[in-house]
Design an enzyme around this catalytic site. Structure first.
Site, mmCIF file in Angstrom:
data_model
loop_
_atom_site.group_PDB
_atom_site.id
_atom_site.type_symbol
_atom_site.label_atom_id
_atom_site.label_comp_id
_atom_site.label_asym_id
_atom_site.label_seq_id
_atom_site.Cartn_x
_atom_site.Cartn_y
_atom_site.Cartn_z
ATOM 1 N N ASP A 69 2.088 -6.004 13.537
ATOM 2 C CA ASP A 69 1.377 -6.514 12.359
ATOM 3 C C ASP A 69 1.865 -7.921 12.001
ATOM 4 O OD1 ASP A 69 -0.537 -6.381 10.401
ATOM 5 O OD2 ASP A 69 0.685 -5.277 8.974
ATOM 6 N N VAL B 19 8.860 -3.089 -3.884
ATOM 7 C CA VAL B 19 10.112 -3.790 -3.605
ATOM 8 C C VAL B 19 10.676 -4.302 -4.924
ATOM 9 C CG1 VAL B 19 11.232 -5.642 -2.327
ATOM 10 C CG2 VAL B 19 9.289 -4.447 -1.330
ATOM 11 N N GLY C 296 0.803 -1.213 0.000
ATOM 12 C CA GLY C 296 0.000 0.000 0.000
ATOM 13 C C GLY C 296 0.833 1.259 0.000
#
Length: 622
Positions: free
Chosen positions: A144, A26, A22
């Site tokens: 997370d 990469v 989001g």
């Protein structure tokens, strides 16, 4: 003709796109200096002008760079690439250079396999808990933990990704947010996260428990149509035991999972080491902790504890006729005359009736009184309002919530090492408490900042960038020392004093060392050609080899270098090393034998005699 690849920091080539989130993309990269593959994470160009995203990205780099553990994806370097937009504006795009891991995420594995065997799921989770135990010791909470953030390398190594950046990369699943922060992915959200409370290491353990649950049975403990409905379940509903969905799971493993999913953080595992020890014990068939077994027993007893009374049995009524014959069958109706009652019996019955009547009147009055008090209580409750969640929120947000709820407040201040400046440290009464706004005010404690601040990672920054980063961290830049090294490009910071992660009082001075772009040549004489070349490459220099024939040095060793030892040269310069070679063998000449009489030598053949400038030729004796 193909375009030259994008080069970051003068050394990192940006290759193909291998992942997208989001906030960042990469790419596969190549470190031209060390000759290795790396992963390069870059902030998306459409977010490069948003300061909040830039700050989050920098915070990710600072959090991750301080972690060095076999089960955590390493961050090697970070920096910013400046680009020019079509309108001419200069935009800085931050990037991070990370360890490149060849493997698959748990999310990809679960997509293919639905769920993992209990032993494999336990082993993977143990690796994640090892990483969490280390990061929690370093003061970093992941926030997370989920299958998308765990990789299994080709050699079976467990790698946890994205430490400290729960707010940066979105999973494919929905994400719960609060003011100024993403606080986790809904399916793996701890109850305290769902309620907007402060997060600590035990929140990571709850998320790890949710991930373990999914690895075992193929689905998280709670699912729903929306993130909000899932969050409500995390707060208010008990999970179904994993063995109810997958009957091969042992009772001990059930207990470990359910203990990690306790709603009250004080009643679940208190550290990652305890969680890992129980999980390993369950996998190896050893006894697990009493606390875990108690969690299993409490969940098992929950529904049964609602009612402990035995069920009422109902029997059919029978009536015996006056003549003494057997009663009618169940379901039949038999009429009889009332039996005669003597006066004493009638008096006893009348007294019992009066008692019953009196008890009934008292009960009615009690009910009336109870109803009245309940009515009055309801009126009082109608005037009460619920105290909102204020802890951890900025002061302005907290005051707005209190104003919306029409609640008064009192305010005090205190220092805090964990709560940001000008945010709420504590509230009284607690969130969810219902109070009368006319008689009760909410007391809030506002943070004035930390007693100590942490020195950020300044490596790779310019002095101007480091000054800005230190100012943000409430520190000040001190002296700047030039050092000859190839660890960083010219004019980039190599190290700081105090070092990264050190705690210092606000306003403290941080001294920095800045690369000159030069390195000092070592003495290469006497080294082998390979040793000298490796030493130069490690210094960021390019070796060039010349050869010299000599008998004074061993073949293949360095006899000279240009420039010489202790001289300073710019990183990337060419250094010549002179390598020894053997001299060629001396020539061999043949000299015929002769005598005064001209007769042949006794052997009848000429005698070969080597010629040497220092040795005269002696003719044979006649």
């Amino acid at each position: 003709m193909s375009e030259d690849p994008l080069l970051l920091g003068g050394r990192y080539e940006v290759g193909e796109l291998i992942g997208r989130g989001g906030m960042a993309e990469v790419h596969l990269g190549h470190d031209t200096r060390l000759g290795r593959q790396v992963a390069i994470k870059m902030l998306r160009s459409d977010l490069a002008r948003d300061q909040s995203f830039i700050k989050r990205f920098r915070r990710e780099a600072q959090s991750s760079a301080g972690l060095n553990h076999a089960s955590i994806v390493a961050v090697y370097d970070s920096g910013e690439e400046h680009s020019i937009e079509s309108g001419g504006a200069k935009v800085a795009v931050p990037y991070m250079v990370m360890e490149y891991v060849q493997g698959r995420t748990l999310r990809e594995i679960l997509t293919d396999r639905d769920h993992l065997p209990a032993e494999e799921a336990s082993r993977v989770t143990e690796g994640v808990l090892d990483a969490l135990a280390y990061s929690h010791r370093m003061g970093i909470v992941h926030r997370d933990i989920k299958p998308a953030n765990v990789m299994i390398a080709k050699d079976g190594t467990i790698k946890v990704m994205d430490f400290g950046i729960a707010r940066a990369i979105a999973d494919t699943a929905a994400t719960m947010t609060q003011t100024q922060a993403v606080i986790g992915t809904a399916q793996y959200l701890s109850p305290e996260q769902a309620q907007g409370q402060t997060v600590d290491a035990r929140s990571d353990l709850y998320s790890a428990g949710c991930m373990l649950y999914e690895l075992l049975v193929g689905r998280p403990p709670f699912v729903g149509d929306s993130p909000v409905s899932i969050a409500y379940q995390h707060v208010g509903e008990q999970p179904v035991a994993p063995s109810a969905r997958e009957n091969t799971i042992s009772e001990d493993l059930d207990a470990v999972v359910l203990h990690s999913l306790a709603k009250d953080r004080e009643k679940r595992y208190q550290d990652a080491g305890a969680f890992r020890n129980d999980l390993q014990a369950a996998r190896l068939g050893r006894p697990i902790s009493a606390a875990a077994m108690a969690s299993l027993a409490a969940l098992a007893a929950g529904p049964a504890a609602i009612s402990t009374s035995e069920p009422t049995e109902v029997y059919a009524a029978t009536t015996r006729p006056r003549d003494g014959s057997p009663g009618a069958a169940p379901g039949s109706t038999t009429s009889t005359f009332p039996a005669a009652v003597d006066p004493a019996e009638r008096g006893r019955r009348r007294g019992a009736t009066y008692v019953m009547l009196t008890v009934g009147i008292i009960a009615a009055l009690a009910l009336l009184g109870f109803g009245g008090s309940q009515y009055l209580q309801m009126r009082e409750d109608a005037k009460k309002v619920s105290v909102p969640v204020l802890e951890g929120k900025p002061r302005a947000t907290a005051l707005k919530l209190l104003s919306d709820a029409k609640l008064g407040f009192t305010e005090t201040t205190a220092k805090s090492d964990t709560v940001p400046e000008d945010s709420v440290i504590e509230q009284t009464p607690g969130a969810g408490t219902r109070i009368d706004p006319e008689t009760t005010k909410v007391a809030i404690v506002i943070s004035t900042g930390p007693n100590a601040v942490t020195v950020p990672d300044l490596r790779g920054m310019t002095v101007a960038e480091a000054t800005e980063a230190l100012t943000t961290a409430k520190l000040a830049i001190g002296t700047t020392t030039k050092v000859d090294t190839d660890d960083q490009p010219k004019d980039r910071i190599v190290s700081s004093d105090p070092t990264l992660g050190t705690s210092r009082p606000p306003g403290s001075i941080v001294n920095v060392s800045v690369a000159t772009g030069l390195v000092v040549l070592p003495d290469l004489k006497g080294k082998t050609q390979d040793e000298a070349a490796a030493a130069l490459i490690n210094l960021g220099l390019t070796p060039k080899t010349d050869y010299r024939q000599t008998s004074r040095a061993k073949e293949g060793t360095v006899v000279d270098q240009k420039p010489g030892k202790d001289e300073k040269v710019a990183v990337g310069s060419v250094v010549t090393i002179v390598v020894a070679q053997k001299l060629p063998p001396p020539p061999v000449t043949t000299t015929p034998s002769s005598s005064s009489s001209g007769s042949p030598s006794p052997s009848g053949t000429p005698s070969p005699t080597p010629t040497d400038s220092s040795t005269p030729t002696i003719p044979p004796t006649p």
